[in-house]
Enzyme design. Structure first.
Site, mmCIF file in Angstrom:
data_model
loop_
_atom_site.group_PDB
_atom_site.id
_atom_site.type_symbol
_atom_site.label_atom_id
_atom_site.label_comp_id
_atom_site.label_asym_id
_atom_site.label_seq_id
_atom_site.Cartn_x
_atom_site.Cartn_y
_atom_site.Cartn_z
ATOM 1 N N LYS A 185 0.870 -1.186 0.000
ATOM 2 C CA LYS A 185 0.000 0.000 0.000
ATOM 3 C C LYS A 185 0.905 1.234 0.000
ATOM 4 O O LYS A 185 1.437 1.632 1.018
ATOM 5 C CB LYS A 185 -0.929 0.022 1.209
ATOM 6 C CG LYS A 185 -2.153 0.830 0.890
ATOM 7 C CD LYS A 185 -2.548 1.965 1.785
ATOM 8 C CE LYS A 185 -1.680 2.846 2.543
ATOM 9 N NZ LYS A 185 -1.427 4.163 1.902
ATOM 10 N N GLU A 207 10.112 0.663 10.826
ATOM 11 C CA GLU A 207 11.151 1.687 10.619
ATOM 12 C C GLU A 207 10.476 3.022 10.870
ATOM 13 O O GLU A 207 9.693 3.487 10.042
ATOM 14 C CB GLU A 207 11.682 1.624 9.180
ATOM 15 C CG GLU A 207 12.338 0.307 8.802
ATOM 16 C CD GLU A 207 13.725 0.137 9.388
ATOM 17 O OE1 GLU A 207 14.291 1.116 9.917
ATOM 18 O OE2 GLU A 207 14.242 -0.990 9.340
ATOM 19 N N CYS A 230 13.961 10.640 7.568
ATOM 20 C CA CYS A 230 13.978 10.119 8.929
ATOM 21 C C CYS A 230 15.366 10.251 9.544
ATOM 22 O O CYS A 230 15.490 10.369 10.751
ATOM 23 C CB CYS A 230 13.516 8.668 8.927
ATOM 24 S SG CYS A 230 14.417 7.682 7.751
ATOM 25 N N GLU A 247 11.006 15.052 16.282
ATOM 26 C CA GLU A 247 11.339 15.038 14.852
ATOM 27 C C GLU A 247 10.550 16.166 14.169
ATOM 28 O O GLU A 247 9.324 16.188 14.226
ATOM 29 C CB GLU A 247 10.918 13.692 14.276
ATOM 30 C CG GLU A 247 11.223 13.540 12.803
ATOM 31 C CD GLU A 247 10.704 12.214 12.256
ATOM 32 O OE1 GLU A 247 9.504 11.916 12.428
ATOM 33 O OE2 GLU A 247 11.510 11.476 11.667
HETATM 34 P P1 NAD Z 1 2.574 7.875 8.361
HETATM 35 O O1 NAD Z 1 2.882 6.979 9.493
HETATM 36 O O2 NAD Z 1 1.510 8.878 8.509
HETATM 37 O O3 NAD Z 1 2.207 7.019 7.058
HETATM 38 C C1 NAD Z 1 3.031 5.983 6.580
HETATM 39 C C2 NAD Z 1 2.188 4.986 5.810
HETATM 40 O O4 NAD Z 1 1.295 4.358 6.716
HETATM 41 C C3 NAD Z 1 1.309 5.607 4.720
HETATM 42 O O5 NAD Z 1 1.306 4.756 3.595
HETATM 43 C C4 NAD Z 1 -0.062 5.632 5.360
HETATM 44 O O6 NAD Z 1 -1.092 5.561 4.425
HETATM 45 C C5 NAD Z 1 -0.020 4.364 6.197
HETATM 46 N N1 NAD Z 1 -0.938 4.332 7.328
HETATM 47 C C6 NAD Z 1 -1.446 5.370 8.029
HETATM 48 N N2 NAD Z 1 -2.279 4.917 8.989
HETATM 49 C C7 NAD Z 1 -2.285 3.573 8.917
HETATM 50 C C8 NAD Z 1 -2.919 2.542 9.651
HETATM 51 N N3 NAD Z 1 -3.746 2.807 10.663
HETATM 52 N N4 NAD Z 1 -2.669 1.261 9.310
HETATM 53 C C9 NAD Z 1 -1.844 0.969 8.296
HETATM 54 N N5 NAD Z 1 -1.221 1.905 7.543
HETATM 55 C C10 NAD Z 1 -1.430 3.192 7.857
HETATM 56 O O7 NAD Z 1 3.981 8.548 8.003
HETATM 57 P P2 NAD Z 1 4.271 9.714 6.965
HETATM 58 O O8 NAD Z 1 3.847 11.005 7.554
HETATM 59 O O9 NAD Z 1 3.775 9.305 5.644
HETATM 60 O O10 NAD Z 1 5.895 9.631 6.933
HETATM 61 C C11 NAD Z 1 6.719 10.335 7.753
HETATM 62 C C12 NAD Z 1 7.264 9.467 8.884
HETATM 63 O O11 NAD Z 1 7.944 8.334 8.368
HETATM 64 C C13 NAD Z 1 8.310 10.208 9.707
HETATM 65 O O12 NAD Z 1 8.062 10.017 11.068
HETATM 66 C C14 NAD Z 1 9.611 9.551 9.308
HETATM 67 O O13 NAD Z 1 10.624 9.612 10.274
HETATM 68 C C15 NAD Z 1 9.194 8.157 9.045
HETATM 69 N N6 NAD Z 1 10.184 7.500 8.211
HETATM 70 C C16 NAD Z 1 11.000 6.540 8.770
HETATM 71 C C17 NAD Z 1 11.986 5.936 7.994
HETATM 72 C C18 NAD Z 1 12.914 4.898 8.570
HETATM 73 O O14 NAD Z 1 13.563 4.214 7.807
HETATM 74 N N7 NAD Z 1 12.997 4.732 9.884
HETATM 75 C C19 NAD Z 1 12.135 6.288 6.657
HETATM 76 C C20 NAD Z 1 11.297 7.269 6.123
HETATM 77 C C21 NAD Z 1 10.315 7.862 6.918
#
Ligand code: NAD
Length: 488
Positions: free
Chosen positions: A175, A249, A283, A385
């Protein structure tokens, strides 16, 4: 403006329109709605998971060389299509075209890397109490994986899960994020054109709280590979009512320590790159910088100058710009909030602090790279963050204090050090409580080495051999042999 790829989703080997509600995709540099696609319905989600389950036994049983061949072909197609895929990414995510192209190239390298690793999955033979017994430890693919990723790296964050999962013999239901679905669908086109068997990879569209949540809860999902925010990571962990393998992650709050022996120019260059690249929406972005007091003022002066020099533009108009638009209004709002909080608590603004001026920036989500000096640990910029183009700086008096400040975080994703003295390097790398520590460089994540967070930054690893091994179960086979017939 065309996205260069249709909004059809991939279910059971067929490209079809979603039956759910429409999802609009915005170009964050202009505010225009550039494309629409339909989310999948719950029925389509069911078909996708069922297809992945049905495809699993045959895919898992293929010789690894056959899986490797598909991965290699996919990587080749990604490279051939890099220009179009990069354009799609820039339109929906906002990063400058050259940077998007770089990400697509790294996606191709990810497919090639895991094509090589696929054929090097070994087990172990463990000595037993007597030589008539043998314990074989073998690896078997886990099964059906739900892969969920965010929008900041729309290609790579899908690619790491996809290439490693496929190499291991797993099947996947992916997804992609709401903001950047087209890049994920373009990757799917490369897979199907490379000869992907039906059902082995399914790519959906839809909102996380709706389709994402239903996907991770589905009883036929064996493993969840998630990259995203802490809030959603914890929600996923709490919402599972059956046992599933889980890789998370999550967010970072990454420090840079600049010691007295550091090459100041190199430290400033690294700080400017890793604080602001991709508008800080990384991140492993540098969020907070601790500088040895004797270098503090010169460091501030040079970092402010370096930040001011970065070129911001619509990344389609200026492919070589340093910075493009932020991906949406949300990270921009959070950046402004962290800035206001820092200023209210006494920080000194030494660069940025506002949107760039000019007609080109009026409708998109733009902000100038911003540096706050004299920051204290209570400020949001130092403790949370930001995920935006804002960095906080503070001085330190000795290395023990630097370690204490750097480690005083719930997160443990990556830390950075600039130091020339080996003793300082050793002291810091041994004590910084982070999954990656980069010294005299700011590229903490490379495909060959494991990458993952500690503490609230997550569990599990991507990249490297370790990123592949996350997709296997171990099986211990203990065999007792008898003497051959006729031998006492
Ligand atoms: P998010 O958690 O809002 O969304 C990430 C994904 O999860 C999206 O595809 C979203 O549609 C999905 N999602 C949302 N709610 C869900 C649920 N209840 N069940 C299943 N899936 C769901 O994150 P974002 O705002 O898109 O991304 C930013 C965050 O990602 C930051 O905190 C960043 O640090 C983190 N990040 C971490 C890494 C790493 O490798 N550690 C890498 C990139 C980004």
């Amino acid at each position: 403006m065309t996205m260069g790829v249709s909004g059809e989703v991939l279910i059971g080997g067929k490209w079809v329109a979603g039956n759910g509600s429409p999802v609009a995709v915005e170009n964050p540099a202009t505010g225009e709605i550039v494309a629409e696609l339909n989310a999948v319905s719950k029925e389509q989600l069911e078909v996708a998971v069922t297809a992945a389950r049905a495809a699993f036994p045959a895919w898992a049983a293929l010789p690894p060389v056959a899986r490797a061949a598909l991965l290699r072909r996919t990587g080749d197609l990604v490279m051939e299509r890099a220009a179009d895929m990069a354009r799609t990414m820039t339109i929906e995510q906002g990063k400058p075209l050259n940077e998007a192209h770089g990400e697509i190239e790294k996606l191709a390298q990810t497919f090639w890397f895991y094509a090589e690793e696929a054929v090097r999955v070994h087990g172990e033979i463990i000595p037993n109490d007597s030589i008539e017994f043998q314990s074989l430890v073998v690896r078997e693919p886990i099964g059906v994986v739900a892969a969920i990723s965010p929008w900041n790296y729309p290609a790579e964050l899908i690619g790491w899960k996809l290439a490693a999962g496929l190499a291991a013999g797993c099947t996947l239901v992916i997804k992609p994020p709401e903001l950047t679905p087209f890049t994920g669908l373009a990757i799917g086109r490369c897979l199907t054109d490379a000869g992907l068997p039906d059902g082995v990879v399914n790519i959906l569209a839809g909102k996380g709280r709706d389709i994402g949540q239903a996907l991770i809860e589905h009883p036929q999902i064996d493993k969840i590979a998630f990259t995203g925010s802490n809030a959603v990571g914890i929600k996923i962990q709490q919402s599972l009512s059956s046992i599933k393998r889980l890789s998370l992650e999550l967010g970072g709050n990454c420090p840079l320590v600049v010691t007295s022996s550091a090459d100041l120019d190199a430290a400033v260059k690294g700080a400017a790159r890793r604080s602001f690249r991709n508008m800080g929406q990384i991140c492993i972005a540098i969020n907070r910088i601790y500088v040895a007091r004797d270098l503090y003022e010169p460091f501030l002066e040079r970092l402010a100058a370096a930040a001011d020099k970065l070129v911001i533009a619509n990344g389609l108009d200026n492919p070589a710009a340093d910075l493009g638009a932020m991906a949406s209004a949300d990270p921009l709002t959070k950046t402004k909030d962290h800035l206001a909080d820092g200023l209210a608590r006494g920080a000194r603004l030494i660069a940025g602090g506002a949107a760039p001026e000019g007609d080109a920036f009026t409708r998109g989500h733009f902000f100038r790279p911003t540096v706050l000096a004299d920051c204290t640990p209570d400020m949001k910029v130092m403790s949370e963050e930001t995920f935006g183009p804002l960095v906080g700086v503070a001085p330190f008096d000795d290395l023990a204090e630097a370690v204490e400040l750097a480690n005083a975080s719930l997160h443990g994703l990556a830390a950075y050090v600039y130091a020339k003295h080996m003793d300082e390097m050793r002291y810091l790398t041994a004590r910084l409580d982070f999954g990656s520590v980069a010294v005299n460089n700011v590229d903490a994540g490379i495909i060959n080495a494991p990458y993952g967070g500690r503490k609230q930054s997550g569990v599990g690893y991507e990249h490297g051999r370790e990123g592949l091994l996350e997709y296997f179960n171990l099986k211990h086979v203990r065999i007792r042999y008898d003497h051959p017939e006729g031998i006492a």
